[in-house]
Design a protein around this motif. Structure first.
Motif, PDB file in Angstrom:
ATOM      1  N   HIS A  86      69.629  85.543  28.914  1.00 45.00           N
ATOM      2  CA  HIS A  86      70.935  86.181  29.040  1.00 45.00           C
ATOM      3  C   HIS A  86      71.174  87.188  27.916  1.00 45.00           C
ATOM      4  O   HIS A  86      71.789  88.241  28.131  1.00 45.00           O
ATOM      5  CB  HIS A  86      72.057  85.141  29.081  1.00 45.00           C
ATOM      6  CG  HIS A  86      73.367  85.723  29.478  1.00 45.00           C
ATOM      7  ND1 HIS A  86      73.574  86.304  30.709  1.00 45.00           N
ATOM      8  CD2 HIS A  86      74.527  85.866  28.805  1.00 45.00           C
ATOM      9  CE1 HIS A  86      74.814  86.773  30.770  1.00 45.00           C
ATOM     10  NE2 HIS A  86      75.414  86.518  29.628  1.00 45.00           N
ATOM     11  N   GLY A  87      70.678  86.880  26.734  1.00 44.51           N
ATOM     12  CA  GLY A  87      70.802  87.826  25.611  1.00 44.51           C
ATOM     13  C   GLY A  87      70.120  89.147  25.926  1.00 44.51           C
ATOM     14  O   GLY A  87      70.644  90.226  25.615  1.00 44.51           O
ATOM     15  N   VAL A  90      69.557  81.026  27.446  1.00 46.29           N
ATOM     16  CA  VAL A  90      70.307  81.801  26.459  1.00 46.29           C
ATOM     17  C   VAL A  90      69.518  83.064  26.113  1.00 46.29           C
ATOM     18  O   VAL A  90      70.062  84.178  26.091  1.00 46.29           O
ATOM     19  CB  VAL A  90      70.584  80.966  25.179  1.00 46.29           C
ATOM     20  CG1 VAL A  90      71.115  81.844  24.061  1.00 46.29           C
ATOM     21  CG2 VAL A  90      71.562  79.834  25.485  1.00 46.29           C
ATOM     22  N   CYS A 140      78.053  90.251  16.070  1.00 42.66           N
ATOM     23  CA  CYS A 140      76.777  89.543  15.881  1.00 42.66           C
ATOM     24  C   CYS A 140      75.600  90.491  16.103  1.00 42.66           C
ATOM     25  O   CYS A 140      74.608  90.454  15.372  1.00 42.66           O
ATOM     26  CB  CYS A 140      76.683  88.346  16.821  1.00 42.66           C
ATOM     27  SG  CYS A 140      77.765  87.001  16.319  1.00 42.66           S
ATOM     28  N   CYS A 188      76.010  84.428  18.106  1.00 42.54           N
ATOM     29  CA  CYS A 188      77.391  84.358  18.590  1.00 42.54           C
ATOM     30  C   CYS A 188      77.751  82.920  19.000  1.00 42.54           C
ATOM     31  O   CYS A 188      78.808  82.402  18.644  1.00 42.54           O
ATOM     32  CB  CYS A 188      77.548  85.329  19.761  1.00 42.54           C
ATOM     33  SG  CYS A 188      79.222  85.426  20.406  1.00 42.54           S
ATOM     34  N   LEU A 189      76.850  82.272  19.733  1.00 46.94           N
ATOM     35  CA  LEU A 189      77.117  80.915  20.226  1.00 46.94           C
ATOM     36  C   LEU A 189      77.194  79.892  19.093  1.00 46.94           C
ATOM     37  O   LEU A 189      77.913  78.901  19.187  1.00 46.94           O
ATOM     38  CB  LEU A 189      76.030  80.498  21.228  1.00 46.94           C
ATOM     39  CG  LEU A 189      76.024  81.280  22.550  1.00 46.94           C
ATOM     40  CD1 LEU A 189      74.752  80.985  23.347  1.00 46.94           C
ATOM     41  CD2 LEU A 189      77.249  80.937  23.378  1.00 46.94           C
ATOM     42  N   ASN A 245      86.126  87.883  22.910  1.00 49.47           N
ATOM     43  CA  ASN A 245      84.731  87.508  22.672  1.00 49.47           C
ATOM     44  C   ASN A 245      83.778  88.703  22.686  1.00 49.47           C
ATOM     45  O   ASN A 245      82.702  88.649  22.093  1.00 49.47           O
ATOM     46  CB  ASN A 245      84.276  86.485  23.723  1.00 49.47           C
ATOM     47  CG  ASN A 245      85.007  85.169  23.577  1.00 49.47           C
ATOM     48  OD1 ASN A 245      85.207  84.681  22.472  1.00 49.47           O
ATOM     49  ND2 ASN A 245      85.417  84.591  24.687  1.00 49.47           N
ATOM     50  N   LEU A 252      80.709  89.167  19.942  1.00 48.37           N
ATOM     51  CA  LEU A 252      79.296  89.384  20.249  1.00 48.37           C
ATOM     52  C   LEU A 252      78.824  90.718  19.662  1.00 48.37           C
ATOM     53  O   LEU A 252      77.716  90.816  19.136  1.00 48.37           O
ATOM     54  CB  LEU A 252      79.064  89.350  21.766  1.00 48.37           C
ATOM     55  CG  LEU A 252      77.624  89.578  22.216  1.00 48.37           C
ATOM     56  CD1 LEU A 252      76.688  88.525  21.621  1.00 48.37           C
ATOM     57  CD2 LEU A 252      77.510  89.579  23.737  1.00 48.37           C
ATOM     58  N   LEU A 255      72.922  86.892  20.834  1.00 52.88           N
ATOM     59  CA  LEU A 255      73.693  85.913  21.614  1.00 52.88           C
ATOM     60  C   LEU A 255      73.632  84.527  20.959  1.00 52.88           C
ATOM     61  O   LEU A 255      74.649  83.832  20.876  1.00 52.88           O
ATOM     62  CB  LEU A 255      73.190  85.859  23.065  1.00 52.88           C
ATOM     63  CG  LEU A 255      73.955  84.892  23.982  1.00 52.88           C
ATOM     64  CD1 LEU A 255      75.452  85.226  24.053  1.00 52.88           C
ATOM     65  CD2 LEU A 255      73.359  84.893  25.392  1.00 52.88           C
ATOM     66  N   THR A 280      82.559  80.098  22.244  1.00 51.46           N
ATOM     67  CA  THR A 280      81.958  80.991  23.244  1.00 51.46           C
ATOM     68  C   THR A 280      80.967  80.227  24.143  1.00 51.46           C
ATOM     69  O   THR A 280      80.579  80.722  25.193  1.00 51.46           O
ATOM     70  CB  THR A 280      81.234  82.195  22.595  1.00 51.46           C
ATOM     71  OG1 THR A 280      80.199  81.711  21.738  1.00 51.46           O
ATOM     72  CG2 THR A 280      82.200  83.043  21.782  1.00 51.46           C
ATOM     73  N   VAL A 328      72.282  91.026  28.548  1.00 54.04           N
ATOM     74  CA  VAL A 328      73.473  91.647  27.961  1.00 54.04           C
ATOM     75  C   VAL A 328      73.097  92.913  27.195  1.00 54.04           C
ATOM     76  O   VAL A 328      73.760  93.950  27.293  1.00 54.04           O
ATOM     77  CB  VAL A 328      74.218  90.647  27.047  1.00 54.04           C
ATOM     78  CG1 VAL A 328      75.250  91.350  26.181  1.00 54.04           C
ATOM     79  CG2 VAL A 328      74.888  89.565  27.884  1.00 54.04           C
TER      80      VAL A 328
END
Ligand code: ZNH
Length: 147
Positions: free
Chosen positions: A64-65, A61, A110, A32-33, A103, A107, A29, A39, A68
């Motif tokens: 959240h990674g 972050v 990545c 990706c950001l 997006n 992700l 993540l 994003t 996901v």
């Protein structure tokens, strides 16, 4: 419907059983950001995302990674029904979060890069192809409920 050979199934389950979610999830993540800064717009509630350093040390972050990545467990456990498995998450991303479905692919790319970096030479072309097939099916399923 997507078909999976026994070999592909074992490759996918092998990758995930050896994956350190708490390490790979945040790294994917974060990448990706940083690489695709637009994003970041979905994560304004996560606080400071001003630069690469801030993004890679932001605990929200990271959390959240991990979340996901655990979201991919659903596909892993429902390999033959990935589309239906993500129907609800697709609606959430479309109607509530308004995440542009392009997006999902960013992700997933990545994630592939981070997994490749982790596995090194063990990430053979065959394993890469299978992993990318798996992610492509997830990405497609997540985009299914967009109108
Ligand atoms: Zn997402 C959320 C998964 C991608 C954005 N997600 C989320 C969740 C999950 C997910 C599981 C949780 C839900 C609940 O809670 O219920 N995602 C996922 C997956 C993928 C994704 C599996 C792929 C692969 N996302 C994504 C992207 C983006 C996003 C790409 C952007 C860019 N998400 C999101 C958001 C959210 C989510 C914003 C919400 C967060 C919070 O916390 O608020």
């Amino acid at each position: 419907m997507v078909e999976w050979s026994e070999n592909e199934r074992s490759i996918i389950s092998n990758i995930f059983s050896n994956l350190d979610y708490n390490d790979i999830g945040p790294k994917a993540l974060v990448r990706c950001l940083i690489v695709y800064p637009w994003t970041q717009r979905y994560f304004t509630s996560f606080g400071n995302l001003y630069n690469a350093e801030a993004i890679s040390t932001n605990p929200k972050v990271a959390a959240h990674g991990i979340k996901v990545l655990h979201g991919l467990d659903r596909a892993l456990k429902n390999m033959d029904n990935i589309k239906a498995t993500y129907a609800e998450l697709s609606v959430l991303h479309s109607e509530k979060l308004h995440v542009d479905p392009d997006n999902f692919k960013l992700l997933s790319d990545c994630l592939t890069i981070v997994v490749a970096g982790k596995l090194g030479s063990a990430f053979t072309p065959e394993i890469q192809a299978t992993f990318q097939k798996f992610l492509a099916v997830v990405v497609s399923a997540l985009g299914k409920q967009y109108h």
